[in-house]
Each structure stands twice: as C-alpha cells, then as structure tokens.
Scaffold this motif. Structure first.
Motif, PDB file in Angstrom:
ATOM      1  N   LEU A 242       0.889  -1.037   0.118  1.00 32.55           N
ATOM      2  CA  LEU A 242       0.045  -0.042  -0.070  1.00 32.55           C
ATOM      3  C   LEU A 242       0.758   1.228  -0.010  1.00 32.55           C
ATOM      4  O   LEU A 242       0.509   2.316  -0.497  1.00 32.55           O
ATOM      5  CB  LEU A 242      -0.965   0.083   1.126  1.00 32.55           C
ATOM      6  N   VAL A 243       2.132   1.238   0.630  1.00 32.72           N
ATOM      7  CA  VAL A 243       2.887   2.485   0.622  1.00 32.72           C
ATOM      8  C   VAL A 243       3.349   2.511  -0.937  1.00 32.72           C
ATOM      9  O   VAL A 243       3.366   3.867  -1.308  1.00 32.72           O
ATOM     10  CB  VAL A 243       4.283   2.053   1.441  1.00 32.72           C
ATOM     11  N   GLU A 244       3.661   1.330  -1.497  1.00 27.75           N
ATOM     12  CA  GLU A 244       4.160   1.543  -2.743  1.00 27.75           C
ATOM     13  C   GLU A 244       3.073   2.284  -3.767  1.00 27.75           C
ATOM     14  O   GLU A 244       3.362   3.065  -4.668  1.00 27.75           O
ATOM     15  CB  GLU A 244       4.455   0.246  -3.711  1.00 27.75           C
ATOM     16  N   ASP A 245       1.944   1.909  -3.639  1.00 26.59           N
ATOM     17  CA  ASP A 245       0.696   2.493  -4.339  1.00 26.59           C
ATOM     18  C   ASP A 245       0.234   4.028  -3.821  1.00 26.59           C
ATOM     19  O   ASP A 245      -0.105   4.782  -4.759  1.00 26.59           O
ATOM     20  CB  ASP A 245      -0.738   1.724  -4.043  1.00 26.59           C
ATOM     21  N   THR A 246       0.468   4.322  -2.512  1.00 27.58           N
ATOM     22  CA  THR A 246      -0.182   5.475  -2.065  1.00 27.58           C
ATOM     23  C   THR A 246       0.813   6.256  -1.729  1.00 27.58           C
ATOM     24  O   THR A 246       1.004   7.854  -1.903  1.00 27.58           O
ATOM     25  CB  THR A 246      -0.842   5.481  -0.800  1.00 27.58           C
ATOM     26  N   ALA A 261      12.433  -7.649   9.986  1.00 28.39           N
ATOM     27  CA  ALA A 261      13.324  -6.513   9.901  1.00 28.39           C
ATOM     28  C   ALA A 261      13.985  -6.574   8.491  1.00 28.39           C
ATOM     29  O   ALA A 261      14.145  -5.482   7.875  1.00 28.39           O
ATOM     30  CB  ALA A 261      14.721  -6.738  10.915  1.00 28.39           C
ATOM     31  N   GLU A 262      14.336  -7.870   7.843  1.00 29.25           N
ATOM     32  CA  GLU A 262      14.727  -7.773   6.542  1.00 29.25           C
ATOM     33  C   GLU A 262      13.749  -7.086   5.465  1.00 29.25           C
ATOM     34  O   GLU A 262      14.464  -6.330   4.256  1.00 29.25           O
ATOM     35  CB  GLU A 262      14.900  -9.479   6.162  1.00 29.25           C
ATOM     36  N   LEU A 263      12.629  -7.236   5.462  1.00 31.66           N
ATOM     37  CA  LEU A 263      11.588  -6.592   4.789  1.00 31.66           C
ATOM     38  C   LEU A 263      11.719  -5.196   4.895  1.00 31.66           C
ATOM     39  O   LEU A 263      11.754  -4.401   3.785  1.00 31.66           O
ATOM     40  CB  LEU A 263      10.348  -7.085   5.167  1.00 31.66           C
ATOM     41  N   VAL A 264      11.745  -4.767   6.264  1.00 30.42           N
ATOM     42  CA  VAL A 264      11.883  -3.236   6.260  1.00 30.42           C
ATOM     43  C   VAL A 264      13.088  -2.820   5.607  1.00 30.42           C
ATOM     44  O   VAL A 264      13.206  -1.527   4.794  1.00 30.42           O
ATOM     45  CB  VAL A 264      11.880  -2.928   7.956  1.00 30.42           C
ATOM     46  N   ALA A 265      14.462  -3.441   5.709  1.00 33.28           N
ATOM     47  CA  ALA A 265      15.520  -3.034   5.315  1.00 33.28           C
ATOM     48  C   ALA A 265      15.386  -2.884   3.776  1.00 33.28           C
ATOM     49  O   ALA A 265      15.900  -1.909   3.167  1.00 33.28           O
ATOM     50  CB  ALA A 265      16.604  -3.979   5.566  1.00 33.28           C
ATOM     51  N   LEU A 266      14.631  -4.001   3.479  1.00 39.13           N
ATOM     52  CA  LEU A 266      14.765  -3.794   1.722  1.00 39.13           C
ATOM     53  C   LEU A 266      13.759  -2.628   1.236  1.00 39.13           C
ATOM     54  O   LEU A 266      14.236  -1.913   0.140  1.00 39.13           O
ATOM     55  CB  LEU A 266      14.069  -5.216   0.903  1.00 39.13           C
ATOM     56  N   ALA A 267      12.656  -2.353   1.866  1.00 47.91           N
ATOM     57  CA  ALA A 267      11.864  -1.525   1.721  1.00 47.91           C
ATOM     58  C   ALA A 267      12.617  -0.054   1.774  1.00 47.91           C
ATOM     59  O   ALA A 267      12.479   0.912   0.868  1.00 47.91           O
ATOM     60  CB  ALA A 267      10.862  -1.087   2.532  1.00 47.91           C
ATOM     61  N   ARG A 268      13.338   0.094   2.566  1.00 44.95           N
ATOM     62  CA  ARG A 268      14.098   1.415   2.947  1.00 44.95           C
ATOM     63  C   ARG A 268      15.407   1.450   1.738  1.00 44.95           C
ATOM     64  O   ARG A 268      15.490   2.683   1.289  1.00 44.95           O
ATOM     65  CB  ARG A 268      14.784   1.529   3.990  1.00 44.95           C
ATOM     66  N   GLU A 269      15.943   0.349   1.278  1.00 46.22           N
ATOM     67  CA  GLU A 269      16.815   0.257   0.285  1.00 46.22           C
ATOM     68  C   GLU A 269      16.155   0.968  -1.076  1.00 46.22           C
ATOM     69  O   GLU A 269      16.907   1.474  -1.903  1.00 46.22           O
ATOM     70  CB  GLU A 269      17.339  -0.975   0.198  1.00 46.22           C
ATOM     71  N   ARG A 270      15.034   0.510  -1.151  1.00 47.50           N
ATOM     72  CA  ARG A 270      14.119   0.994  -2.476  1.00 47.50           C
ATOM     73  C   ARG A 270      13.680   2.562  -2.365  1.00 47.50           C
ATOM     74  O   ARG A 270      13.103   2.989  -3.157  1.00 47.50           O
ATOM     75  CB  ARG A 270      13.085   0.242  -2.721  1.00 47.50           C
ATOM     76  N   GLY A 271      13.943   3.130  -1.119  1.00 47.26           N
ATOM     77  CA  GLY A 271      13.546   4.326  -0.954  1.00 47.26           C
ATOM     78  C   GLY A 271      12.112   4.674  -0.664  1.00 47.26           C
ATOM     79  O   GLY A 271      11.357   5.978  -0.777  1.00 47.26           O
ATOM     80  N   LEU A 272      11.532   3.770  -0.261  1.00 46.05           N
ATOM     81  CA  LEU A 272      10.236   3.812   0.462  1.00 46.05           C
ATOM     82  C   LEU A 272      10.269   4.587   1.808  1.00 46.05           C
ATOM     83  O   LEU A 272      10.960   4.314   2.551  1.00 46.05           O
ATOM     84  CB  LEU A 272       9.451   2.391   0.658  1.00 46.05           C
TER      85      LEU A 272
END
Length: 445
Positions: A242-246, A261-272
């Motif tokens: 939903l962050v990706e969409d909104t 924690a790994e998912l959060v790290a990946l999201a932050r690496e993508r600039g989300l």
C-alpha cells in the motif's frame, strides 16, 4: 559512583524543592548529540528552558546552579514512541500521576501515547481531554496518536484532519486490525494527504488467530496457541504494498522477527518512506523465557527465537530499526495471575528502557552515540518532533547518565503503578542520574 550493586530505590531521591533555576550549568559531561555526531567532553549551559551555551570551561558565575557532570554522559531526553498511561478509562491500572514520575526516573522527557485508551482517541474532544490531563500533571512532553478508524473498529475512517489540527502527531490502530483492505488503502491515502505518518502494528489477525506465544518448541510443549512469524511478515508485506501505491509514510511498530526486519531493510533500500521500532525487551528476551508459563513474559508481539532477537539487535545497530521504545503497559496485580493465555499482555517498561539500552552499549552492540540516536533523535524524527538534539536554542530536555552505576531492579520499587517486569532482580550498569525537562530538574537520583 558505587563500587558494587545497589538497590534501585537508592537512585530515587526526589527533586529539590523550591523555584526552578532560570539558568543551569552542566560541567564536564560527555556530551552525546546524535544530530551533529558530537561525542566529547563539554560544558552545557541552560537559560530559560533552552540550551544557551556549549563549550569548554564555561564560567560558573554566569549560572544560578551548577551540576557536576564529570564521568557522566549527557544526551537528549529520551523520546518514547509507545507508552500507555491508561488514562482515561483504565485508572485502576495507572494514571498520568503515577506514570509521569516513572518516565522521569527513566530519563524520558517525551512520550507518544497510542490511541487505545477508553474511549479511543478518535475525536478532537478525546484528544484534548488527554492533553488537559497531561498538562495538569506536567513535567513531561506528552504527544498523542489519533485513531485511524472510529473506535479502532477498522471500518469507518476517523476524523484525521480534525485530529491533526488538535495536535495528533500520527495515526494508528494500536493493536487492532483493519480487515478490509480497501479501508486500509483509503486510510493511507487520507493520512498521506494530511502529511500524517501511520503507525502500524503489522500482524495478520487471521494468522495470529488469538495466539499468545511464538510458534515454536516452547509453545508446542506448553500447549499454548501460537503466533507464527508469517503473521508479522505477511502484515508487513501488505502494508508495504500500500505504501508503494499511495506514497504514504508508514512506521512499523514493535518488530519482533528477523524476516520482518529484513523486509523493512529492503523497503528502505528502495527508497520507500518506511521506518520501524522495537521494544527494548525484544532485544534481550526470547520465547524460552515463557517456559513455566511465566506471565511476566506474556507480551504482544510475542517473544521470538534467539535468532530473531539477534537479528533485531543487528537491525538496531545498522539503523534499519531507528528507534527503541518501552512499549510500556502497566497492569493491576490481577492482570497477570490467571493461566497464561488468560493473562493480559504487556509489562511496565518505562524504567527499564534506558538501562536495557545501556546494556547494549556495554555489550558492544551499540556505541554510546548510537544508543542516544535510537532513544532520542530517531524516535523524534519518526514522530515529527523538534527534539533529540543538544544544540544552542534547542529545548533543554536532557538526560544525564551515570554509565558505571551498578544497581539491582526491584519490581516493588518501581515508580510505575504497574509492578510487572520480567527483569525483577536483574543487575544493571548505568541509569539516569538527572532528568531535565525544559531546563528544570524533574528527577535527581
């Protein structure tokens, strides 16, 4: 400094009575300012509630009062992203009058309250009521998250615009789920348009299914309904989509798993625009501590495996998890005396947040400056607050720490109205020696 362990009650002298000083000098402390990266010995002068001077050998005759900070650390006051004070609605558990001193003892100068009081904070009237209660007690900066949906029911959106105007620093469902995915998306769109961060407890309610312990060998042996790691992971994935969409800002509250924690790290690496915190107890305890049906270790999310704990520690060290919070939930005595699944989750944690974080420093997990960042600047930025720094002109919300003081925590000596802690009898090294709120000593130990 003491040579050996002492009882925590010995570090609880009341603040001196009288008129608060208009000017105060802290001499020779190790100043930790995560905003500038400064870590060094300095004098810090305070006038009229703000930092006025930072330097070497400031003249004492320019200040009404002097505190000897030699051998101690001075950091910005702790900003606690999640603490429940139980008022209004559950004053049989705690109140602002009981929990504010507990926060001050713990070096905390700002707390963020989740919206799950009774009634839920889903209207400006309820939010203003909480603010009035907090103002009457004073000595602490109390901020509030508004409810994302009315009554936290997960159906109709709450009055986010009005809540923001009344002072809400974010929006949250606390521990309550939103089962309708369309409602969740609309909520993020609404919050994003207002510039509000949404604080999310990411747990798939269907997978959690009313469980009370981590899915693993301990829960299986004890016959406890369990919550799998997938409950957190699937919840995080859903909200990230939903962050990706909104484009909305999401803060994930109280991570408990390595995969989360790994998912959060990946999201932050993508600039989300994604941030996260962890409760301090999750960095020390594991599901093995539940053995024997220890209700003091009944928390939500549940204590996970040692591998999860170690991964969370690494995520805190790397900055993937930008804040450590207390997740303070005081309870009355009866809340923890039933069979484990029937006890209420949560512990009293205001007074252990700083000592546990200092333990991470002593163990080499964090540097002293990193600990200051995770306890002050990181949570301040997440909440959008002008706090977490020691610079000229900043509010003098400060915590002076004796890093070498050895003491033993006694549950019956906690200032909190709640007396439930899994750390009863634990030896600690380091605690707050003085807490300053707007330049006034509100705790002196």
């Amino acid at each position: 400094m003491t040579a050996g362990p002492q009882d925590w009650s010995a570090a609880r002298a009341a603040p001196a009575a009288g008129t608060p000083p208009r000017s105060l000098l802290i001499r020779g402390a190790r100043v930790l300012d995560p905003a500038s990266g400064h870590d060094g010995i300095a004098d810090v002068g305070i006038r009229d509630g703000v930092v006025s001077d930072i330097g070497a050998s400031l003249p004492t005759d320019r200040f009404e009062q002097t505190i000897d900070g030699r051998g101690q650390w001075l950091m910005p006051g702790i900003v606690d992203l999640c603490a429940r004070f139980r008022e209004p609605g559950q004053t049989h558990k705690a109140s602002f009058a009981s929990e504010t001193p507990a926060a001050q003892v713990g070096g905390i100068t700002t707390v963020i309250l989740p919206p799950d009081s009774q009634p839920a904070i889903d209207s400006p009237a309820t939010l203003l009521r909480v603010q009035r209660i907090a103002a009457q007690v004073g000595g602490l900066d109390v901020r509030v998250l508004g409810a994302l949906t009315k009554g936290l029911g997960g159906e109709a959106l709450a009055e986010l615009s009005a809540l923001r105007s009344a002072g809400a620093v974010g929006a949250s469902q606390a521990l309550q789920p939103i089962r309708d995915m369309l409602v969740a998306r609309r909520a993020l769109e609404y919050a994003h348009g207002l510039g509000l961060t949404v604080h999310v407890f990411a747990q798939n309610a269907a997978l959690a299914a009313g469980g009370c312990a981590h899915e693993g060998a301990v829960a299986t042996r004890l016959g406890l309904a369990s919550i799998p790691v997938a409950a957190e992971v699937s919840g995080i994935r859903f909200w990230i989509s939903l962050v990706e969409d909104t484009g909305a800002r999401i803060h994930f509250c109280r991570l408990s798993t390595a995969r989360g924690a790994e998912l959060v790290a990946l999201a932050r690496e993508r600039g989300l625009p994604v941030t996260a915190d962890v409760a301090a107890h999750q960095l020390f305890l594991t599901d093995t501590d539940v053995d024997g049906f220890n209700a003091l270790c009944h928390v939500m999310p549940p204590l996970r495996s040692s591998e999860d704990r170690d991964a969370l520690r690494q995520a805190v060290a790397d900055g993937v998890i930008g804040a450590i919070c207390s997740d303070h939930q005081p309870h009355e005595a009866d809340a923890k005396i039933n069979p484990f699944p029937m006890t209420e989750p949560g512990i009293s944690a205001l007074e252990t947040l700083l000592p546990l974080s200092l333990a991470l420093v002593h163990e080499g997990v964090l540097t002293a400056l990193d600990a200051a960042a995770r306890l002050s600047l990181g949570p301040a930025r997440i909440a959008g607050l002008d706090a977490g720094t020691i610079t000229v002109g900043a509010a003098a919300d400060l915590t002076l720490i004796d890093p070498a003081r050895e003491w033993v925590l006694r549950a019956d000596h906690l200032r909190s109205a709640g007396r439930h802690t899994p750390f009863d009898g634990r030896s600690f090294r380091g605690c707050a020696s003085t807490t300053l709120y707007r330049g006034e000593p509100v705790f002196v130990g």
